[in-house]
Design an enzyme around this catalytic site. Structure first.
Site, short mmCIF file in Angstrom:
data_model
loop_
_atom_site.label_atom_id
_atom_site.label_comp_id
_atom_site.label_asym_id
_atom_site.label_seq_id
_atom_site.Cartn_x
_atom_site.Cartn_y
_atom_site.Cartn_z
N GLY A 28 0.89 -1.17 0.00
CA GLY A 28 0.00 0.00 0.00
C GLY A 28 0.91 1.21 0.00
N TYR A 86 -5.89 -7.00 -3.12
CA TYR A 86 -5.86 -6.87 -4.58
C TYR A 86 -5.05 -8.00 -5.20
CZ TYR A 86 -1.22 -4.56 -4.32
OH TYR A 86 0.08 -4.25 -4.09
N ASP A 258 6.69 5.64 -4.21
CA ASP A 258 6.59 5.40 -2.76
C ASP A 258 7.99 5.32 -2.14
OD1 ASP A 258 3.96 5.08 -3.49
OD2 ASP A 258 4.01 2.89 -3.37
#
Ligand code: AMP
Length: 310
Positions: A28, A86, A258
């Protein structure tokens, strides 16, 4: 010890390993950033602020946070909800597609857990990070309260950090997104946008366009990412362009931004200069895209960062 808080959603990630098996991990955007920050700067405290469930996968997720030495004091266990999930499907040509099960995930309830007492604890931190994905995940009727909490943190001196990380499918309309992003830019001390986000959302497709968009907001530090092309920073009105060394063999670009964010923020919190912070962040992102999945193996990552001079 300096403290940075990452608010958002971590999900269960599934991908095909072979014809009869799936590989399961956790990822995430804000969690990925926290992992990469902590791996590079273990002397900083990196906390994940999220809600999980009370199921087995939630327990494993919490174990994973702990195994990455993340602070889990602000990981809350919802009574009924479970984490989002997911599945990454790769077709015969290597093209990836994603299926999500996250509409009712525990993380959507995070604002319910940000009580006065918790916000007081967060107020002693140095940075509070959230992304456009974090914003999209927060339930609509909790948004007003979320912005009140953000204002409280800002007033307490915590630097507010925002990466727009736009995912169209998470929003009901572009107007809704723009309205939430306006609040985020207004609150932010540091922003880390990608040109691609702006192209989709505001039809702005140049670094200078992104900077010009951000300028009217009172933002201390603007860091614009543009894939392998360059990174441009504007800090206290000084604009600098940083060259990126493109990676020849890109395996999977998931979480490049990220990794960049986590390492950049860690470097800045550690007192590094802008150019040094961008250089380390770009090296981290360049390493991550040579590995499959969001989280690169620790040894490979650490070795690359040691070569980069960390
Ligand atoms: P992006 O989100 O695509 O703008 O990428 C985030 C960061 O990842 C960039 O600022 C670069 O530092 C790094 N990056 C992305 N693509 C590449 C590439 N092909 N080669 C090297 N670095 C890259």
């Amino acid at each position: 010890m300096k403290n940075i808080y990452f608010l958002g959603e971590c999900m269960v990630e599934l991908r095909t390993m072979n014809e009869s098996a799936l590989h399961q991990s956790f990822a995430g955007d804000v969690y990925n950033s926290a992992v990469y920050l902590k791996r590079c700067f273990p002397e900083l405290n990196a906390a994940v602020v999220t809600a999980i469930g009370q199921d087995k996968l939630s327990a494993q997720m919490l174990d994973r946070f702990n195994s990455e030495q993340l602070d889990t004091r602000f990981v809350f266990a919802h009574d009924e909800k479970v984490p989002g999930m997911y599945y990454i499907e790769t077709d015969e040509f290597g093209e990836r597609s994603f299926s999500y099960w996250r509409n009712d995930s525990a993380a959507k309830k995070i604002v319910d857990f940000l009580t006065t007492n918790i916000v007081e604890q967060l107020s002693s931190g140095d940075m509070f990070f959230f992304s456009g994905i974090s914003l999209a995940v927060i339930e609509q009727d909790a948004r007003e309260l979320f912005w009140q909490k953000v204002t409280q943190l800002k007033q307490a001196g915590v630097k507010i950090v925002f990466d727009p990380n736009y995912r169209a499918r998470l929003w009901q309309s572009i107007d809704e997104t723009k309205q939430q992003y306006d609040s985020a830019f207004a609150a932010a001390d540091v922003v880390l946008p990608g040109v691609e986000d702006f192209e989709m959302l505001y039809e702005i497709d140049t670094i200078q366009g992104v900077i010009d968009f951000c300028k009217p907001y009172d933002i201390e530090e603007i860091v614009v990412k543009n894939g392998p092309k360059s990174v441009v920073t504007v800090i206290n009105n000084e604009q600098l362009s940083h060259t990126i060394s493109p990676v020849a063999y890109v395996v999977d670009t998931t979480s490049a931004g990220d990794a960049f964010n986590g390492v950049y923020l860690g470097a800045r919190l550690s007192g590094r200069e802008i150019a040094d912070a961008v250089n380390l962040a770009a090296k981290a992102a360049g390493t991550v895209i040579q590995q499959p999945g969001a989280i690169a193996p620790k040894d490979v990552f650490q070795q690359a960062m040691a070569i980069a001079g960390l």
